[in-house]
Structure formats: C-alpha cells, structure tokens
Design a protein around this motif. Structure first.
Motif, PDB file in Angstrom:
ATOM      1  N   ALA A  72      40.312  46.548  32.143  1.00 38.38           N
ATOM      2  CA  ALA A  72      39.511  47.236  31.665  1.00 38.38           C
ATOM      3  C   ALA A  72      38.679  46.760  30.887  1.00 38.38           C
ATOM      4  O   ALA A  72      37.205  46.858  30.779  1.00 38.38           O
ATOM      5  N   TYR A  73      38.837  46.093  29.728  1.00 37.86           N
ATOM      6  CA  TYR A  73      37.800  45.172  28.806  1.00 37.86           C
ATOM      7  C   TYR A  73      37.223  44.905  29.591  1.00 37.86           C
ATOM      8  O   TYR A  73      36.393  43.502  29.151  1.00 37.86           O
ATOM      9  N   SER A  74      37.385  44.048  30.866  1.00 37.64           N
ATOM     10  CA  SER A  74      36.993  42.149  31.636  1.00 37.64           C
ATOM     11  C   SER A  74      35.485  43.176  32.327  1.00 37.64           C
ATOM     12  O   SER A  74      34.854  43.692  32.452  1.00 37.64           O
ATOM     13  N   ASP A  75      34.720  41.820  31.617  1.00 39.30           N
ATOM     14  CA  ASP A  75      33.477  41.771  32.505  1.00 39.30           C
ATOM     15  C   ASP A  75      33.311  41.653  33.904  1.00 39.30           C
ATOM     16  O   ASP A  75      33.940  41.018  34.822  1.00 39.30           O
ATOM     17  N   VAL A  76      32.459  41.822  34.582  1.00 36.23           N
ATOM     18  CA  VAL A  76      31.964  41.354  35.824  1.00 36.23           C
ATOM     19  C   VAL A  76      31.954  40.239  36.826  1.00 36.23           C
ATOM     20  O   VAL A  76      32.657  40.431  38.124  1.00 36.23           O
ATOM     21  N   ASP A  77      32.133  39.167  35.640  1.00 38.23           N
ATOM     22  CA  ASP A  77      32.185  38.100  36.580  1.00 38.23           C
ATOM     23  C   ASP A  77      33.368  38.437  36.564  1.00 38.23           C
ATOM     24  O   ASP A  77      34.053  37.541  37.435  1.00 38.23           O
ATOM     25  N   MET A  78      34.393  38.341  35.608  1.00 38.15           N
ATOM     26  CA  MET A  78      35.911  37.575  35.229  1.00 38.15           C
ATOM     27  C   MET A  78      36.556  38.752  36.709  1.00 38.15           C
ATOM     28  O   MET A  78      37.144  38.346  37.030  1.00 38.15           O
ATOM     29  N   ALA A  79      35.958  39.664  37.066  1.00 37.01           N
ATOM     30  CA  ALA A  79      36.461  41.051  37.816  1.00 37.01           C
ATOM     31  C   ALA A  79      36.183  40.429  38.854  1.00 37.01           C
ATOM     32  O   ALA A  79      36.867  40.300  40.042  1.00 37.01           O
ATOM     33  N   ARG A  80      34.942  40.038  39.442  1.00 32.53           N
ATOM     34  CA  ARG A  80      34.654  38.776  40.783  1.00 32.53           C
ATOM     35  C   ARG A  80      36.025  37.304  40.614  1.00 32.53           C
ATOM     36  O   ARG A  80      36.292  37.112  41.917  1.00 32.53           O
ATOM     37  N   ARG A  81      36.118  37.099  39.832  1.00 34.42           N
ATOM     38  CA  ARG A  81      36.714  35.768  39.777  1.00 34.42           C
ATOM     39  C   ARG A  81      38.038  36.060  40.081  1.00 34.42           C
ATOM     40  O   ARG A  81      38.851  35.868  41.102  1.00 34.42           O
ATOM     41  N   ALA A  82      38.665  37.374  39.040  1.00 30.52           N
ATOM     42  CA  ALA A  82      39.694  37.822  39.581  1.00 30.52           C
ATOM     43  C   ALA A  82      39.780  38.428  42.047  1.00 30.52           C
ATOM     44  O   ALA A  82      41.433  38.455  41.806  1.00 30.52           O
ATOM     45  N   VAL A  83      39.129  38.916  42.229  1.00 34.62           N
ATOM     46  CA  VAL A  83      39.341  38.821  43.446  1.00 34.62           C
ATOM     47  C   VAL A  83      39.135  37.985  44.023  1.00 34.62           C
ATOM     48  O   VAL A  83      39.959  37.413  45.083  1.00 34.62           O
ATOM     49  N   ASP A  84      38.118  36.346  43.652  1.00 38.51           N
ATOM     50  CA  ASP A  84      38.669  36.047  45.039  1.00 38.51           C
ATOM     51  C   ASP A  84      39.388  34.417  44.585  1.00 38.51           C
ATOM     52  O   ASP A  84      40.190  33.939  45.701  1.00 38.51           O
ATOM     53  N   MET A  85      40.215  34.953  43.395  1.00 39.74           N
ATOM     54  CA  MET A  85      41.440  34.326  42.805  1.00 39.74           C
ATOM     55  C   MET A  85      42.490  34.226  44.038  1.00 39.74           C
ATOM     56  O   MET A  85      43.374  33.223  44.619  1.00 39.74           O
ATOM     57  N   VAL A  86      42.407  35.418  44.916  1.00 39.36           N
ATOM     58  CA  VAL A  86      44.070  36.477  45.985  1.00 39.36           C
ATOM     59  C   VAL A  86      42.940  36.333  46.538  1.00 39.36           C
ATOM     60  O   VAL A  86      43.690  36.995  47.672  1.00 39.36           O
ATOM     61  N   ARG A  87      41.694  36.293  46.917  1.00 37.55           N
ATOM     62  CA  ARG A  87      41.253  36.923  48.005  1.00 37.55           C
ATOM     63  C   ARG A  87      41.930  38.328  48.159  1.00 37.55           C
ATOM     64  O   ARG A  87      41.934  38.348  49.518  1.00 37.55           O
ATOM     65  N   ALA A  88      41.289  39.082  47.887  1.00 36.57           N
ATOM     66  CA  ALA A  88      41.824  40.614  46.993  1.00 36.57           C
ATOM     67  C   ALA A  88      41.377  41.381  48.316  1.00 36.57           C
ATOM     68  O   ALA A  88      39.998  40.956  48.393  1.00 36.57           O
ATOM     69  N   ASP A  89      42.388  42.170  48.642  1.00 39.54           N
ATOM     70  CA  ASP A  89      41.616  43.494  49.298  1.00 39.54           C
ATOM     71  C   ASP A  89      41.047  44.554  48.722  1.00 39.54           C
ATOM     72  O   ASP A  89      40.674  45.821  49.042  1.00 39.54           O
ATOM     73  N   ALA A  90      41.572  44.822  47.804  1.00 42.39           N
ATOM     74  CA  ALA A  90      41.209  45.591  46.428  1.00 42.39           C
ATOM     75  C   ALA A  90      41.656  45.378  45.165  1.00 42.39           C
ATOM     76  O   ALA A  90      41.861  43.801  44.389  1.00 42.39           O
ATOM     77  N   LEU A  91      40.703  46.008  44.180  1.00 45.52           N
ATOM     78  CA  LEU A  91      40.644  45.320  42.701  1.00 45.52           C
ATOM     79  C   LEU A  91      41.491  46.892  41.583  1.00 45.52           C
ATOM     80  O   LEU A  91      40.958  47.490  42.011  1.00 45.52           O
ATOM     81  N   GLN A  92      42.524  46.027  41.642  1.00 47.73           N
ATOM     82  CA  GLN A  92      43.218  46.766  40.276  1.00 47.73           C
ATOM     83  C   GLN A  92      42.810  46.599  39.200  1.00 47.73           C
ATOM     84  O   GLN A  92      43.045  45.973  38.825  1.00 47.73           O
TER      85      GLN A  92
END
Length: 349
Positions: A123-143
């Motif tokens: 929950a302490y992640s910033d927006v850039d980290m969130a986007r990179r996490a989604v891109d990393m696994v081509r995610a359908d959703a983000l926990q």
C-alpha cells in the motif's frame, strides 16, 4: 536482512507450519432435499471486478522476488493453467526495487500466457510502481496488500502507515486495471470496507484470520517471546466476509484465509463472496507433495463444491450466494454487538 532473504524465510516458515483452516462452524447451509439440478448442469463461472472467471477458486498471492521463487511461481502457474483458474502473484516489491528479480514473475506469463493474472504491491507503493507491477506480468487486476500486524511484529518492518488511503486512491485512478484491496490474514472490518468503497476499489479480499498467521511467522523468524494472546489477533474469515459486505454492499468480495476445502469455499460463497483465494494450502502441498497432488487437491475441492451446490439446489454461483443459511454461535453474537443486520445483508433470501 534484505527483502529477498526475508521472502525466502517467509516461504520456508509457511511451508513448515501446520496447515490451519478457517472456522465456519457457525455458518450452516440449509439442505434442499428436492433440488431441480444436476452435477452435469452446473455453471461454476463467476465475475470479479468485471473479470469473468471460469471457476470461483483461484491461487492467491504466495511468493516472488527471490531466486527460489521462480520455480515455485512456474509450478503454480502450470497448476492454475491445468485447473483453469486465475493466479495472483506474490508481492512484487523486491522486483520493483531490483529488476534482476523480475524474472521470478515473468515466468507466470511464459507458462500461462492466456490466464487471468493478478499483480501485487504494498500500500505504500507509488503510481509508477503500480504501473510497473501491472506491466511486469501483463496483469488483469492489481492487488494492493495490507499487512499492518505483520509489519509491526517484523523486526525490520514498517511502523508508519500514514498516507495509505491517499496512495490507494492515486493508484486506483492511475492504473488501467481493477484494483483489489487484499488483507493478508487479519481481516477487514465494516468501517474500512466502506473507506475502500469510497476510494474506488473494485474488490476487497478479506484475508481473514484462520489461514497462515504471519504474526506467528515473524515471531518465529525473530525468535521472540510474544504474548500468545496477541497471536490470535484478527477478524475470523467468515465474520470478515459479513463485515466487508456490511461496509461495502455493492463491492465484490474475495474470501481468503484458511479456506482449505470445498465445503468452506461453498460456505464463503454463500455468505456473499464472489470467489475464493487459496494460498497456504497451495504452497504447502506444492512444496511438500508436488504439483500433481496439488492439482488433485484443487480438483477435489471443486468436486466437493459441486456436490454442495446440488445439495442446496444452486445451479450456479449466483444462486449459491442466495441459498438459505443459518448463522449461529459466536458469529451471530459478534454481528449483534456490531449491529450488523443479517436480515439486511440477506434481504433477497
């Protein structure tokens, strides 16, 4: 200690701990002696945060960010693929800090290219980290996981949780996939569920007390002497589902936290969950008995759920969420003291 070493210790302790199950003894499904349905006619598909899922079970966040996790995540992805389930990766924070560990997550898309995959950040992640996490696994959703008791027990853990609401709100507004708030074993109360709804999250994973106890794991890691009663902290899974529904009645619910059988999963769905996440059982069985046994176990859970659906007269998951049930005991007492009305939660039944 590095984050990578800590993740490896978490996995080691989780696998070697006794498997615990959530207590749903107060939740009673009413038998239907005249069901107009058939095992062959059941529809187990469900919807979570606008995503269509073939099954109401998925493999929830377990591990990632250490060398040994690449093999574990590969096997979990192969399991999910064979069973036709969604898969949530473990916390990607280590890979966001050190790109060398991204391969431990890339592997899930390599072996499960068409699967439903959930990314995972703190929950302490910033927006850039969130986007990179989604891109990393081509995610359908983000926990976005919340683990305050674990962090407080952890000798190297965080102790300042200010600003989480604002960070979650920013991430919800910035990423192109649904956001799922995820507790890791201590439950979600009505008040916080209402906040998550206001922040725009698409689903709440209640992560209730009853499954893997990360306070206990951190105590063992630190070889600390802790008040045993403190290790009982949290909201039990069954109660947490009802608390979350009371606080955010129109928000999708993921039930997790010790749901290790088809009966427990069916009860969780009957309480109003959209789907059920399996983590501790999957990790322990995979590493102790192998992937074939894990696939067999998950299929047995699905078959048990099918039996229960027929015995309650439910043709599909939506109908299972509407079957008659009786809530008794400590769960009923908790709800009464919290002024959570079962008749309002289940007004359509």
């Amino acid at each position: 200690m590095s984050r990578q070493a800590r993740k490896l210790e978490h996995l080691w302790h989780a696998v070697r701990s006794d498997l615990t199950s959530a207590d749903f003894c107060d939740i009673n499904l009413v038998h239907n002696c005249l069901p107009e349905t058939s095992l062959k006619a059941l529809d187990l598909s469900t919807n979570l945060a606008g995503i269509n899922l073939r099954l109401p079970l998925f493999i929830n966040a377990i591990t990632g960010g250490v060398e040994d996790a690449e093999c574990v995540n590969r096997e979990l992805a192969l399991t999910a693929k064979e069973c036709g389930m969604a898969l949530a990766v473990g916390s990607q924070m280590a890979a966001l800090e050190n790109p060398l560990y991204a391969k431990t997550f890339h592997v899930v898309r390599e072996v499960y290219p068409d699967g439903i995959i959930f990314a995972n950040i703190g929950a302490y992640s910033d927006v850039d980290m969130a986007r990179r996490a989604v891109d990393m696994v081509r995610a359908d959703a983000l926990q976005i996981h919340l683990n305050v008791p674990q962090e407080l027990m952890m000798k190297e853990g965080d102790t300042d949780f200010r600003g989480y609401r604002r960070q979650i709100e920013k991430i919800v507004g910035a990423v192109d996939v649904p956001v799922i708030i995820k507790e890791v074993g201590f439950g979600v109360a009505r008040e916080q569920a209402a906040i998550f709804k206001e922040l725009g999250v698409a689903a709440i994973d209640v992560g209730g007390k009853g499954g893997t106890n990360f306070m206990l794991i951190e105590r063992r890691r630190a070889h600390a002497k802790t008040n045993p009663d403190l290790l009982k902290w949290g909201i039990p899974t069954a109660i947490s589902i009802l608390e979350a529904k009371a606080g955010a009645p129109d928000t999708d619910i993921v039930a997790s936290g010790g749901l290790n059988s088809g009966l427990l999963a069916a009860k969780a769905l009957a309480l109003g969950a959209n789907t059920v996440g399996i983590a501790g059982l999957a990790a322990k069985m995979l590493l102790a008995e192998g992937r074939e046994k894990l696939v067999l176990c998950l299929n047995e859970m699905i078959n048990e759920m099918k039996m229960i659906m027929v015995m309650t007269g439910a043709h599909n998951i939506a109908e299972l969420r509407e079957v008659p049930l009786v809530v008794t005991g400590e769960t009923r007492q908790w709800l009464d003291q919290r002024e959570i009305s079962l008749s309002e939660l289940f007004s359509s039944r």
